[in-house]
Design a protein around this motif. Structure first.
Motif, short mmCIF file in Angstrom:
data_model
loop_
_atom_site.label_atom_id
_atom_site.label_comp_id
_atom_site.label_asym_id
_atom_site.label_seq_id
_atom_site.Cartn_x
_atom_site.Cartn_y
_atom_site.Cartn_z
N UNK A 217 58.46 17.67 -86.61
CA UNK A 217 57.40 17.52 -85.70
C UNK A 217 57.68 17.82 -84.19
N UNK A 218 58.72 18.01 -84.00
CA UNK A 218 59.49 18.50 -82.66
C UNK A 218 59.27 20.02 -82.81
N UNK A 219 59.56 20.61 -83.99
CA UNK A 219 59.30 22.08 -83.91
C UNK A 219 57.94 22.44 -83.83
N UNK A 220 56.98 21.58 -84.57
CA UNK A 220 55.58 21.95 -84.57
C UNK A 220 55.07 21.95 -83.31
N UNK A 221 55.49 20.90 -82.47
CA UNK A 221 55.16 20.91 -81.04
C UNK A 221 55.53 21.92 -80.14
N UNK A 222 56.73 22.44 -80.48
CA UNK A 222 57.20 23.57 -79.69
C UNK A 222 56.33 24.88 -79.88
N UNK A 223 55.93 24.95 -81.31
CA UNK A 223 55.35 26.25 -81.81
C UNK A 223 54.00 25.97 -81.27
N UNK A 224 53.15 24.88 -81.33
CA UNK A 224 52.13 24.77 -80.70
C UNK A 224 52.04 25.13 -79.16
N UNK A 225 53.01 24.63 -78.56
CA UNK A 225 53.28 24.96 -77.24
C UNK A 225 53.20 26.47 -76.87
N UNK A 226 54.01 27.01 -77.71
CA UNK A 226 54.07 28.67 -77.41
C UNK A 226 52.89 29.27 -77.85
N UNK A 227 52.40 28.92 -78.92
CA UNK A 227 50.92 29.65 -79.40
C UNK A 227 50.02 29.42 -78.34
N UNK A 228 49.83 28.14 -77.52
CA UNK A 228 48.76 28.19 -76.53
C UNK A 228 49.15 28.63 -75.30
N UNK A 229 50.40 29.02 -75.10
CA UNK A 229 50.95 29.71 -73.87
C UNK A 229 50.38 31.30 -73.98
N UNK A 230 50.64 31.77 -75.30
CA UNK A 230 50.25 33.08 -75.68
C UNK A 230 48.83 33.27 -75.57
N UNK A 231 48.04 32.39 -76.28
CA UNK A 231 46.60 32.18 -76.23
C UNK A 231 46.02 32.45 -74.69
N UNK A 232 46.66 31.47 -73.71
CA UNK A 232 46.22 31.51 -72.45
C UNK A 232 46.54 32.89 -71.68
N UNK A 233 47.91 33.31 -71.97
CA UNK A 233 48.07 34.65 -71.30
C UNK A 233 47.37 35.66 -71.95
N UNK A 234 46.86 35.86 -73.04
CA UNK A 234 46.14 36.94 -73.62
C UNK A 234 44.47 36.70 -73.01
N UNK A 235 43.99 35.67 -73.28
CA UNK A 235 42.54 35.49 -72.76
C UNK A 235 42.60 35.48 -71.24
N UNK A 236 43.46 35.21 -70.43
CA UNK A 236 43.45 35.36 -68.95
C UNK A 236 43.37 36.80 -68.80
N UNK A 237 44.21 37.73 -69.43
CA UNK A 237 43.94 39.10 -69.33
C UNK A 237 42.78 39.45 -69.65
N UNK A 238 42.04 39.23 -70.55
CA UNK A 238 40.63 39.48 -71.07
C UNK A 238 39.45 39.21 -69.91
N UNK A 239 39.74 37.99 -69.51
CA UNK A 239 38.93 37.51 -68.55
C UNK A 239 38.82 38.50 -67.17
N UNK A 240 40.09 39.06 -66.77
CA UNK A 240 40.44 39.87 -65.69
C UNK A 240 39.89 41.07 -66.04
N UNK A 241 39.68 41.53 -67.37
CA UNK A 241 39.35 42.96 -67.41
C UNK A 241 37.81 43.25 -67.07
N UNK A 242 37.66 44.50 -66.55
CA UNK A 242 36.41 44.93 -66.25
C UNK A 242 35.24 44.79 -67.11
N UNK A 243 35.55 44.59 -68.54
CA UNK A 243 34.44 44.87 -69.48
C UNK A 243 33.90 43.29 -69.86
N UNK A 244 34.98 42.31 -69.10
CA UNK A 244 34.44 40.87 -69.78
C UNK A 244 33.07 40.49 -69.52
N UNK A 245 32.55 40.77 -68.40
CA UNK A 245 31.21 40.31 -68.23
C UNK A 245 30.40 40.75 -69.27
N UNK A 246 30.41 41.81 -69.97
CA UNK A 246 29.50 42.58 -70.90
C UNK A 246 29.71 41.83 -72.29
#
Length: 114
Positions: free
Chosen positions: A27-56
């Protein structure tokens, strides 16, 4: 003990396995994995939102909804609320709002782990 970045040394996990019930360790390892996955998703999508083509993009509201979901799950309330306003500003259809609310409600109101 965890390091400031949340890393738990492997030897400590192995010690935990030898002295703790395996279900609890899993359970602990699953939570740690989920946290890291969410952190990666946030980092990736935040960069996408900031990209010039996002509004399209046609899927902007789902990018925002995903950022809201991950941010709330990590306890990043201010970020989640910022992206929630962006999601709503996209004027989603009623079914999209229902889908969004059904998925988000437990995280938003703290019923999942952080």
């Amino acid at each position: 003990a965890k390091t400031p970045d949340g890393y738990i040394p492997r030897w400590k996990l192995l010690d935990a396995v030898s002295t703790t019930n395996l279900e609890s360790v899993a359970r602990c390892l699953t939570r740690m994995s989920a946290r890291k996955t969410r952190e990666t998703i946030i980092m990736t999508l935040s960069e996408l939102v900031e990209s010039p083509s996002f509004q399209d993009r046609l899927d902007k509201r789902w990018v925002y909804a995903t950022l809201v979901n991950c941010s709330f799950a990590l306890g990043q309330v201010a970020e989640a609320e910022k992206y929630e306003l962006a999601f709503l500003a996209e004027k989603p259809a009623e079914w999209e709002i229902k889908t969004y609310n059904d998925e988000l409600w437990p995280r938003k109101f703290g019923q999942l782990y952080k």
